[in-house]
Design a protein around this motif. Structure first.
Motif, mmCIF file in Angstrom:
data_model
loop_
_atom_site.group_PDB
_atom_site.id
_atom_site.type_symbol
_atom_site.label_atom_id
_atom_site.label_comp_id
_atom_site.label_asym_id
_atom_site.label_seq_id
_atom_site.Cartn_x
_atom_site.Cartn_y
_atom_site.Cartn_z
ATOM 1 N N LYS A 136 -3.526 -5.801 -0.035
ATOM 2 C CA LYS A 136 -2.422 -6.830 0.027
ATOM 3 C C LYS A 136 -2.856 -8.176 -0.192
ATOM 4 O O LYS A 136 -2.237 -8.713 -1.050
ATOM 5 N N HIS A 182 -1.239 -3.074 -4.761
ATOM 6 C CA HIS A 182 -1.212 -4.659 -4.330
ATOM 7 C C HIS A 182 0.405 -5.138 -4.300
ATOM 8 O O HIS A 182 0.919 -5.690 -3.382
ATOM 9 N N GLN A 224 2.948 -3.448 -1.985
ATOM 10 C CA GLN A 224 2.582 -3.751 -0.707
ATOM 11 C C GLN A 224 3.108 -5.247 -0.460
ATOM 12 O O GLN A 224 3.473 -5.854 0.736
ATOM 13 N N ASN A 225 3.273 -5.960 -1.461
ATOM 14 C CA ASN A 225 3.825 -7.389 -1.523
ATOM 15 C C ASN A 225 5.446 -7.529 -1.983
ATOM 16 O O ASN A 225 5.823 -8.587 -2.540
#
Length: 474
Positions: free
Chosen positions: A401, A440, A443-444
């Protein structure tokens, strides 16, 4: 006789062919030889000595042949032939002149002529084994059966002569090592062998990787010929090969402390250091490596070897310093591999059992800096170095993340995607990079970006669960 063109190892041939002379005659020949060698074969330099010598020995075939051999050593072949012919004239049944004539022909690269004179010697002086052995060695390359037949003829003339050893040496001299070892294996009494024959036997076994036989022969050699340093050298090498490091150290100690004049090599110190390192003598091993420039000034591997030794001892700061020194010494000839080796030191440091998180983080950061240097200096290694930077940064912070490795995976993708053809390894690495970016972004909470990368992942791995899961999100 059929012409034979075969180069014989002249110096070695000379060493086993010196005529049997009275000690006072031999001393005179040695003195004349030195003068002639220093004068590059110019007979004028020893004119007075030669005149007196010939006058005193005009009917001594061995002495005249000895004088001719002095000219042979000095590479004045014409004068050598003159005295060889004189020796044959006054000593028709003495081998010295014929053997010298054969050695001269060998030095002139005329194997056929050499064989002719050696054969003549066996006929005129059948009890001298030297000519049989030399004939066989010259002739073996064109007619192995004929060469062996000559040695068998020697066996019939002198039953006590070590013919099998001579055959082994003959085949070894012509680089037929397996056959050489077969003949050597027939020798019943190893202790009866001369130093250079026994050493050749051991060396042949070593080259053929029969290390147990090598060490057996070396043990005999060092007992019988303690000042023959090359026995210790091969003993050290063979002991190292079978991981008998204490024995290797002992042989190394003797090698470097014997009294005769042996020229050390870089390999001597490398094997010695290896043995010392494996017996826990790290500082002594480093000291051994530091001798390499003394015997091989052009060798640029010394500090690299020292660096590797420090790594094994987990002395990483010294390992880094030595590798940096190696890179400096190599200079413009350095490739990306030097920097790769430097980065590996830091990775090894991070991998040591018990390393703290702080030590690991610092080590991976240092490795990353090295790969950054690689990208800057070596365009051709940029893809490799960028990939390694991604891995290092993921090790520094594995929270996807946060995405510390994100820019390096992106850079890797930009370098590889445009290629028309990609290797299996490149496709596998692209899949890892796509996965990192997709996870990534998901998760954001950046669904669109995540799906874009998941779609790329699915193109090369249709059944990838990460791709399928992200693409199924509504």
């Amino acid at each position: 006789m059929k012409a034979i063109k075969y180069l014989v190892a002249g110096a070695l041939m000379l060493s086993i062919a010196a005529p049997t002379m009275a000690q006072d005659v031999k001393s005179q020949v040695d003195a004349i030889t030195k003068v002639l060698v220093d004068a590059k074969g110019d007979a004028v330099a020893a004119k007075s000595q030669i005149k007196d010598f010939v006058k005193a020995n005009k009917k001594n075939a061995e002495a005249l042949a000895g004088l001719g051999r002095a000219f042979l050593v000095a590479k004045n072949y014409e004068q050598a032939k003159t005295y060889a012919d004189m020796a044959m004239k006054v000593g028709k049944n003495v081998s010295a002149g014929y053997i010298l004539r054969g050695d001269i022909a060998s030095a002139e690269d005329d194997g056929g002529m050499a064989a002719s004179y050696y054969e003549m010697s066996t006929q005129q002086a059948p009890q001298d084994p030297t000519a049989y052995v030399k004939y066989a060695r010259v002739y073996q390359k064109v007619d192995a059966d004929g060469a062996v037949a000559m040695l068998e003829k020697l066996r019939s003339v002198k039953p006590d002569y070590p013919v099998d050893a001579a055959a082994g040496y003959m085949y070894s001299s012509n680089n037929k090592l397996k056959t050489a070892l077969q003949y050597y294996g027939k020798v019943q009494n190893i202790n009866s062998l001369e130093d250079y024959i026994l050493f050749d036997y051991a060396s042949t076994a070593y080259v053929l990787e029969d290390y147990d036989k090598t060490l057996q022969l070396i043990a005999v050699g060092v007992q019988k010929y303690p000042h023959y340093s090359s026995f210790y050298r091969v003993g050290m090498y063979a002991s190292d090969k079978v991981k008998k490091y204490e024995d290797a150290v002992n042989y190394g100690n003797k090698l470097f402390n014997t009294t005769d004049t042996i020229k050390y090599t870089a390999n001597d110190y490398i094997y010695y250091a290896e043995a010392l390192m494996n017996t826990g003598k790290f500082d002594e091993a480093i000291a051994a490596y530091k001798h390499i420039p003394e015997v091989d000034p052009e060798n640029k591997e010394t500090n690299k070897l020292i660096s590797g030794l420090y790594v094994k001892a987990h002395r990483f700061p010294e390992a880094v310093a030595a590798m940096e020194q190696h890179i400096t010494e190599v200079g413009e000839n350095a490739t990306y591999k030097e920097l790769d080796a430097l980065a590996d030191i830091y990775i090894d440091e991070a991998s040591v059992e018990g390393a703290t998180d702080a030590v690991k983080k610092a080590a991976f950061e240092n490795a990353d800096k090295v790969y950054a240097r690689m990208v800057e200096k070596y365009d051709y290694a940029a893809t490799y170095a960028v990939w390694k930077r991604a891995l290092m940064n993921h090790q520094i912070n594995s929270d996807v993340k946060v995405g510390r490795a994100l820019p390096y995976y992106q850079q890797f993708i930009s370098l590889v995607e445009p290629k028309a053809e990609k290797t299996a390894s490149e496709l596998n690495k692209l899949a890892i990079a796509y996965t990192y970016l997709a996870v990534h972004y998901i998760q954001n909470d950046k669904k669109d970006e995540a799906k874009a990368w998941a779609h790329k992942l699915a193109e090369i791995r249709p059944d990838d669960p990460n791709a399928q899961q992200i693409l199924s999100i509504k």
